[in-house]
Motif scaffolding. Structure first.
Motif, PDB file in Angstrom:
ATOM      1  N   LEU A   1      16.264 -34.935 -10.144  1.00 34.51           N
ATOM      2  CA  LEU A   1      16.692 -35.367  -8.814  1.00 34.51           C
ATOM      3  C   LEU A   1      17.721 -34.404  -8.238  1.00 34.51           C
ATOM      4  N   LYS A   2      18.594 -33.916  -9.083  1.00 35.68           N
ATOM      5  CA  LYS A   2      19.608 -32.960  -8.638  1.00 35.68           C
ATOM      6  C   LYS A   2      18.962 -31.660  -8.175  1.00 35.68           C
ATOM      7  N   GLU A   3      17.967 -31.186  -8.921  1.00 38.18           N
ATOM      8  CA  GLU A   3      17.302 -29.931  -8.555  1.00 38.18           C
ATOM      9  C   GLU A   3      16.465 -30.084  -7.281  1.00 38.18           C
ATOM     10  N   ILE A   4      15.806 -31.222  -7.150  1.00 30.23           N
ATOM     11  CA  ILE A   4      14.979 -31.457  -5.966  1.00 30.23           C
ATOM     12  C   ILE A   4      15.843 -31.576  -4.712  1.00 30.23           C
ATOM     13  N   ASP A   5      17.064 -32.030  -4.887  1.00 37.55           N
ATOM     14  CA  ASP A   5      17.968 -32.205  -3.756  1.00 37.55           C
ATOM     15  C   ASP A   5      18.748 -30.932  -3.425  1.00 37.55           C
ATOM     16  N   CYS A   6      18.447 -29.836  -4.121  1.00 43.28           N
ATOM     17  CA  CYS A   6      19.126 -28.566  -3.852  1.00 43.28           C
ATOM     18  C   CYS A   6      18.638 -27.968  -2.528  1.00 43.28           C
ATOM     19  N   ALA A   7      19.214 -26.806  -2.191  1.00 37.42           N
ATOM     20  CA  ALA A   7      18.865 -26.157  -0.919  1.00 37.42           C
ATOM     21  C   ALA A   7      17.379 -25.844  -0.834  1.00 37.42           C
ATOM     22  N   THR A   8      16.773 -25.463  -1.966  1.00 35.86           N
ATOM     23  CA  THR A   8      15.334 -25.207  -1.992  1.00 35.86           C
ATOM     24  C   THR A   8      14.688 -26.030  -3.097  1.00 35.86           C
ATOM     25  N   LEU A   9      13.489 -26.516  -2.826  1.00 38.02           N
ATOM     26  CA  LEU A   9      12.762 -27.320  -3.799  1.00 38.02           C
ATOM     27  C   LEU A   9      12.227 -26.457  -4.932  1.00 38.02           C
ATOM     28  N   PRO A  10      12.097 -27.019  -6.146  1.00 40.18           N
ATOM     29  CA  PRO A  10      11.297 -26.339  -7.162  1.00 40.18           C
ATOM     30  C   PRO A  10       9.863 -26.214  -6.654  1.00 40.18           C
ATOM     31  N   GLU A  11       9.190 -25.149  -7.039  1.00 41.17           N
ATOM     32  CA  GLU A  11       7.804 -24.988  -6.633  1.00 41.17           C
ATOM     33  C   GLU A  11       6.884 -25.931  -7.403  1.00 41.17           C
ATOM     34  N   GLU A  12       7.258 -26.210  -8.644  1.00 45.27           N
ATOM     35  CA  GLU A  12       6.386 -27.012  -9.500  1.00 45.27           C
ATOM     36  C   GLU A  12       7.220 -27.685 -10.576  1.00 45.27           C
ATOM     37  N   ILE A  13       6.776 -28.858 -10.988  1.00 45.45           N
ATOM     38  CA  ILE A  13       7.364 -29.567 -12.121  1.00 45.45           C
ATOM     39  C   ILE A  13       6.236 -29.897 -13.086  1.00 45.45           C
ATOM     40  N   CYS A  14       6.449 -29.628 -14.370  1.00 41.25           N
ATOM     41  CA  CYS A  14       5.433 -29.887 -15.391  1.00 41.25           C
ATOM     42  C   CYS A  14       5.948 -30.890 -16.411  1.00 41.25           C
ATOM     43  N   ILE A  15       5.078 -31.801 -16.802  1.00 39.86           N
ATOM     44  CA  ILE A  15       5.372 -32.741 -17.885  1.00 39.86           C
ATOM     45  C   ILE A  15       4.355 -32.481 -18.981  1.00 39.86           C
ATOM     46  N   ALA A  16       4.824 -32.016 -20.127  1.00 41.94           N
ATOM     47  CA  ALA A  16       3.939 -31.697 -21.252  1.00 41.94           C
ATOM     48  C   ALA A  16       4.139 -32.720 -22.363  1.00 41.94           C
ATOM     49  N   LEU A  17       3.034 -33.225 -22.896  1.00 39.42           N
ATOM     50  CA  LEU A  17       3.068 -34.201 -23.982  1.00 39.42           C
ATOM     51  C   LEU A  17       2.471 -33.586 -25.230  1.00 39.42           C
ATOM     52  N   GLY A  18       3.261 -33.516 -26.295  1.00 40.76           N
ATOM     53  CA  GLY A  18       2.786 -32.925 -27.536  1.00 40.76           C
ATOM     54  C   GLY A  18       3.938 -32.638 -28.471  1.00 40.76           C
ATOM     55  N   ALA A  19       3.615 -32.281 -29.705  1.00 39.88           N
ATOM     56  CA  ALA A  19       4.657 -32.014 -30.698  1.00 39.88           C
ATOM     57  C   ALA A  19       5.550 -30.860 -30.252  1.00 39.88           C
ATOM     58  N   THR A  20       4.930 -29.812 -29.683  1.00 43.96           N
ATOM     59  CA  THR A  20       5.651 -28.674 -29.129  1.00 43.96           C
ATOM     60  C   THR A  20       4.946 -28.251 -27.840  1.00 43.96           C
ATOM     61  N   PRO A  21       5.603 -27.464 -26.988  1.00 44.96           N
ATOM     62  CA  PRO A  21       4.930 -27.014 -25.774  1.00 44.96           C
ATOM     63  C   PRO A  21       3.670 -26.193 -26.030  1.00 44.96           C
ATOM     64  N   ILE A  22       3.647 -25.442 -27.124  1.00 46.55           N
ATOM     65  CA  ILE A  22       2.476 -24.600 -27.386  1.00 46.55           C
ATOM     66  C   ILE A  22       1.353 -25.366 -28.084  1.00 46.55           C
ATOM     67  N   THR A  23       1.622 -26.618 -28.456  1.00 43.85           N
ATOM     68  CA  THR A  23       0.569 -27.453 -29.044  1.00 43.85           C
ATOM     69  C   THR A  23       0.394 -28.746 -28.243  1.00 43.85           C
ATOM     70  N   CYS A  24       0.757 -28.708 -26.959  1.00 42.92           N
ATOM     71  CA  CYS A  24       0.712 -29.928 -26.151  1.00 42.92           C
ATOM     72  C   CYS A  24      -0.722 -30.438 -26.020  1.00 42.92           C
ATOM     73  N   LYS A  25      -0.857 -31.750 -25.971  1.00 44.15           N
ATOM     74  CA  LYS A  25      -2.156 -32.412 -25.846  1.00 44.15           C
ATOM     75  C   LYS A  25      -2.541 -32.620 -24.389  1.00 44.15           C
ATOM     76  N   GLU A  26      -1.546 -32.883 -23.562  1.00 41.26           N
ATOM     77  CA  GLU A  26      -1.774 -33.106 -22.143  1.00 41.26           C
ATOM     78  C   GLU A  26      -0.634 -32.470 -21.352  1.00 41.26           C
ATOM     79  N   ILE A  27      -0.943 -31.966 -20.174  1.00 41.02           N
ATOM     80  CA  ILE A  27       0.088 -31.428 -19.303  1.00 41.02           C
ATOM     81  C   ILE A  27      -0.207 -31.858 -17.870  1.00 41.02           C
ATOM     82  N   TYR A  28       0.822 -32.327 -17.195  1.00 40.95           N
ATOM     83  CA  TYR A  28       0.713 -32.799 -15.824  1.00 40.95           C
ATOM     84  C   TYR A  28       1.555 -31.875 -14.950  1.00 40.95           C
ATOM     85  N   ARG A  29       0.894 -31.187 -14.016  1.00 46.45           N
ATOM     86  CA  ARG A  29       1.552 -30.183 -13.182  1.00 46.45           C
ATOM     87  C   ARG A  29       1.666 -30.706 -11.757  1.00 46.45           C
ATOM     88  N   LEU A  30       2.882 -30.915 -11.303  1.00 45.58           N
ATOM     89  CA  LEU A  30       3.155 -31.455  -9.977  1.00 45.58           C
ATOM     90  C   LEU A  30       3.530 -30.302  -9.050  1.00 45.58           C
TER      91      LEU A  30
END
Length: 280
Positions: free
Chosen positions: A86-115
């Motif tokens: 919320l703090k980052e989204i409320d900054c002067a410029t928005l993030p271009e993308e937010i990702c939610i990765a589900l898995g033991a590690t990012p390189i072995t993630c089972k699912e990824i949701y890219r907003l």
């Protein structure tokens, strides 16, 4: 071949920075519960943990005490991630993308949701009658997410409790785009495994030039009814754009310093131990 779904929401020209942040947060809560990373809805998890914290000198079993530590830690980490975003989204410029990765590690993630967030949002003080309120936007977005046949195919196969990692992508051209380093750390990036399911939620507006003007953008009801009915799977070349999370000279990826560890409910003698927290 990865399972790849792209859902075009096209509501960017209807969002203020506040409503954009609220939708991102609610999607994270929604995914945490729908993908079985928390055994209760976020609201109920918050309620029972708060109730248990208020009970002093309570006598409970080892299982109940252990479950409370697991649940409260997961809630604390999730809340930290939410507040940081919320703090980052409320900054002067928005993030271009937010990702939610589900898995033991990012390189072995089972699912990824890219907003994919809008290029820019309206100012919170904009009072144009054409901007829908938070509740209306959220109601329409989640109604269509819940009823999406394509998304239900992803949710059909259960995902055991694992780790939730959160990333955001920012443009480092100007100093105002630097993230809070207490909350996020710079990462070179990750290659998404071939077996990972990728879901892309595109918030960008069809007419991004309208976002800067509070007089001529489309009316919310027209946009939401036209575009949210068109949830679809894209198997074309755009899939290639989402196979990696990679920092470059033009864009930088940051990873949340907190990771939420998923957990299951604790059942003893056929009942959840949280029943005793509510009754105490």
């Amino acid at each position: 071949m990865k399972d790849f779904i792209k859902i075009d929401l096209n509501i960017g020209d209807q969002l203020t920075s506040i409503s954009c942040g609220h939708i991102v947060v609610e999607i994270i809560k929604f995914l945490a519960y729908q993908r079985l990373q928390i055994p209760y809805t976020y609201q109920w998890l918050k309620q029972i943990v708060t109730k248990r914290k208020a009970c002093e000198n309570v006598k409970e079993s080892y299982q109940s005490e252990r479950h409370f530590r697991v649940a409260s830690t997961a809630l604390d980490n999730l809340d930290f991630i939410i507040k940081s975003l919320l703090k980052e989204i409320d900054c002067a410029t928005l993030p271009e993308e937010i990702c939610i990765a589900l898995g033991a590690t990012p390189i072995t993630c089972k699912e990824i949701y890219r907003l994919l967030l809008p290029t820019v949002c309206h100012k919170p003080q904009c009072h144009s009658i054409h901007i829908a309120n938070d509740q209306k936007i959220q109601r329409n977005v989640f109604k269509n997410l819940v009823t999406s046949e394509e998304l239900s195919k992803v949710f059909f196969n259960s995902l055991p409790p694992t780790n939730m990692y959160v990333f955001l992508k920012k443009n480092p051209v100007c100093n105002t785009d630097i993230v809070c380093h207490d909350s996020f750390v710079l990462v070179n990036g990750y290659k998404i495994p071939r077996s990972c399911k990728i879901v892309v939620l595109d918030f960008k507006a069809e007419t991004p030039e309208n976002v800067a003007c509070c007089n001529k953008f489309q009316v919310f009801g027209d946009v939401i009814s036209k575009n949210l009915d068109n949830l679809n799977i894209n198997s074309d070349d755009t899939e290639q754009d989402f196979n990696e999370i990679e920092s470059t000279e033009s864009t930088k990826w940051f990873q949340s310093t907190y990771v939420m560890k998923g957990f299951k409910d604790c059942i003893v003698n056929g009942n959840s131990v949280t029943n005793t927290w509510v009754e105490s």
